[in-house]
Scaffold this active site. Structure first.
Site, mmCIF file in Angstrom:
data_model
loop_
_atom_site.group_PDB
_atom_site.id
_atom_site.type_symbol
_atom_site.label_atom_id
_atom_site.label_comp_id
_atom_site.label_asym_id
_atom_site.label_seq_id
_atom_site.Cartn_x
_atom_site.Cartn_y
_atom_site.Cartn_z
ATOM 1 N N PRO A 277 0.752 -1.142 0.040
ATOM 2 C CG PRO A 277 0.229 -0.903 2.009
ATOM 3 C CD PRO A 277 0.812 -1.940 1.447
ATOM 4 N N GLY A 278 0.608 2.244 -0.477
ATOM 5 C CA GLY A 278 1.036 3.628 -0.958
ATOM 6 C C GLY A 278 -0.114 4.670 -0.032
ATOM 7 N NE ARG A 315 -3.519 11.878 -6.760
ATOM 8 C CZ ARG A 315 -4.876 11.751 -6.370
ATOM 9 N NH1 ARG A 315 -5.413 13.022 -5.798
ATOM 10 N NH2 ARG A 315 -5.538 10.891 -6.777
ATOM 11 C CE1 TYR A 319 -3.041 9.923 -11.883
ATOM 12 C CE2 TYR A 319 -3.979 11.100 -10.117
ATOM 13 C CZ TYR A 319 -2.928 10.451 -10.692
ATOM 14 O OH TYR A 319 -1.763 10.053 -9.923
ATOM 15 C CB CYS A 344 3.031 30.025 -17.803
ATOM 16 S SG CYS A 344 4.101 31.324 -16.805
ATOM 17 C CD GLU A 345 1.762 24.515 -19.083
ATOM 18 O OE1 GLU A 345 0.883 24.125 -20.103
ATOM 19 O OE2 GLU A 345 3.097 24.636 -19.574
ATOM 20 C CE1 TYR A 373 1.893 7.338 -5.805
ATOM 21 C CE2 TYR A 373 -0.446 7.286 -4.581
ATOM 22 C CZ TYR A 373 0.632 6.638 -5.058
ATOM 23 O OH TYR A 373 0.802 5.472 -5.024
HETATM 24 C C1 LIG Z 1 3.065 -1.853 -8.309
HETATM 25 C C2 LIG Z 1 2.597 -0.845 -7.468
HETATM 26 N N1 LIG Z 1 2.278 -1.327 -6.119
HETATM 27 C C3 LIG Z 1 1.745 -0.522 -5.210
HETATM 28 C C4 LIG Z 1 1.540 0.792 -5.537
HETATM 29 C C5 LIG Z 1 0.669 1.728 -4.579
HETATM 30 O O1 LIG Z 1 -0.590 1.922 -4.897
HETATM 31 P P1 LIG Z 1 -1.386 2.801 -3.928
HETATM 32 O O2 LIG Z 1 -0.685 4.119 -3.430
HETATM 33 O O3 LIG Z 1 -2.661 3.040 -4.674
HETATM 34 O O4 LIG Z 1 -1.696 2.086 -2.665
HETATM 35 C C6 LIG Z 1 1.666 1.249 -6.908
HETATM 36 C C7 LIG Z 1 1.055 2.695 -7.246
HETATM 37 O O5 LIG Z 1 1.150 3.152 -8.547
HETATM 38 C C8 LIG Z 1 2.123 0.378 -8.054
HETATM 39 O O6 LIG Z 1 2.161 0.691 -9.159
#
Ligand SMILES: Cc1ncc(COP(=O)(O)O)c(C=O)c1O
Length: 415
Positions: A277-278, A315, A319, A344-345, A373
């Site tokens: 997880p990130g 972000r 997206y 400048c965009e 992110y």
């Molecule tokens: C291979 C992989 N693992 C883990 C993550 C983490 O994803 P998240 O931040 O949605 O938990 C990503 C995000 O791009 C990823 O590409």
């Protein structure tokens, strides 16, 4: 709640955000240690304590203070570049706590990771497998590998962050994964440990994970029937957060984490399970603090212009992501408008057509969910220096964990 109004002014763990702005300037990222700890403690209890290996996807936020904090709870790291590898090393992670993901890796990156004897590489294509075999042979090592399988599962999220559909660039088809596992002996310097999947990001329902678990159960059963045994399964990351109400607790938004862990143990418990997880660990532990430069009207449109921009938070432009907007002062009347930066965009906007608190020149604006992110996707476009990162610790003290980049530092890169 780490971020809340006290005497009508927004505070982070007891610290008035105006005091932080005065001390460190704006724009600045503010992270709550209390919130980071809460998130990691929830994941530890649900996953690590059940035997999962949890590797933090450091692309979400690679601040070393955060990395060291997560390491202290037993998390490893999921890296995608040599830079992330060096940062992981710098923070004390040893090879056994690192896995290397990503759709393409250079020779230099493979060699660095082999020298560090990382736990495993997530491999996504034949060319990479062949290169890794060749480099491992030269290094006299055997590289641990999980093959990234593309299960063609719709994560029901934004198309730019869905990664497990067969038309995406990520992973390999099930046929190819089966083929390479069956041909393992052709790669004597690779230890095929198992399978990795990551179906997408910002997933707010359990069903795509249940579908993935069921898919992997059937796939691994069929591998076994064909005489192929694996030992590890990595379910990837992707747990979503509440961008509308960023100060809500992790379990209010994702009450289903427990059921995913349970289901995975039930169906795939004979394998060593991993997750990476990130966002869920960091997004809502952080905000972006900005100052209002002024208001203007154009073509019947109201714009609030701030000193932060897509350079600090890309972000929304990338997206169409929604980030909640708060005033430092509670109870402001609402007004519809766009929040834009000085870059400048035309796409340099942080919120569009938004009913938000009314802002006056010099007011402080707080943009939610900026822990993931945001800084890690930051840039110096328009030669804007990278912004500082401040952690408010549980004792209510502020710690400057990344200083603002200086103009001299930017200029000194050029000859
Ligand atoms: C291979 C992989 N693992 C883990 C993550 C983490 O994803 P998240 O931040 O949605 O938990 C990503 C995000 O791009 C990823 O590409």
């Amino acid at each position: 709640m780490p971020f809340k109004y006290v005497d009508k002014l927004l505070h982070c763990d007891g610290v008035n955000l105006a005091d932080i702005a005065e001390q460190y300037g704006t724009p600045a990222y503010i992270y709550s240690e209390r919130s980071l700890r809460r998130n990691v403690e929830v994941l530890k209890e649900i996953f690590i304590d059940r035997g999962f290996k949890v590797s933090y996807a450091m692309k979400a936020n690679s601040n070393p203070t955060i990395l060291k904090l997560f390491r202290s709870y037993g998390l490893g790291v999921d890296i995608v570049s040599a830079g992330e590898l060096q940062m992981a090393k710098h923070c004390g992670f040893d090879g056994a706590e690192i896995n290397f993901a990503g759709v393409g890796k250079t020779i230099e990156e493979l060699d660095l990771a082999l020298a560090l004897e990382i736990d495993h590489f997530n491999v996504e294509s034949r060319f990479e497998l062949e290169l890794l075999e060749a480099r491992a042979k030269i290094a006299g090592k055997k590289a641990g590998v999980l093959l990234r399988l593309n299960p063609d599962i719709d994560p029901q999220t934004h198309p730019h962050i869905s990664t497990g559909l067969k038309q995406n660039k990520f992973g390999m088809s099930p046929e190819n994964v089966r083929y390479f596992l069956t041909e393992a002996k052709s790669y004597p310097h690779i230890q095929f440990d198992g399978i990795h999947c990551h179906i997408g990001s910002q997933i707010l329902q359990p069903q795509p994970f249940f579908d993935l678990i069921e898919y992997l159960e059937q796939f691994t059963d069929s591998l076994k029937a064909g005489g192929v045994d694996i030992t590890h399964i990595d379910l990837g990351g992707g747990f979503g957060v509440n961008y509308e109400d960023p100060f809500e607790d992790i379990l209010e938004t994702t009450p289903f984490l427990e059921s995913i862990a349970q289901r995975a143990m039930e169906k795939l418990g004979k394998y060593q399970l991993h997750i990476q997880p990130g966002r869920v660990l960091v997004a809502n532990a952080g905000v972006l603090l900005a100052q209002v430069l002024g208001n203007k009207e154009n073509g019947g449109h109201h714009f609030v212009i701030i000193d932060a921009a897509t350079t600090e938070l890309i972000r929304p432009a990338l997206y169409d992501a929604y980030h909640a907007i708060f005033s430092h002062r509670e109870g402001r009347p609402l007004r519809m408008g766009d929040v834009v930066g000085p870059v400048c965009e035309s796409s340099d906007a942080l919120a569009k057509h938004r009913d938000m608190p009314e802002f006056e020149k010099d007011d402080l604006m707080i943009i939610g969910s900026a822990g993931a992110y945001a800084s890690s996707m930051g840039s110096t476009y328009n030669l804007r220096p990278l912004s500082p990162e401040i952690v408010v610790n549980v004792g209510g003290e502020t710690q400057l964990t990344r200083k603002r980049q200086s103009f001299d530092e930017m200029i000194s890169l050029y000859s």
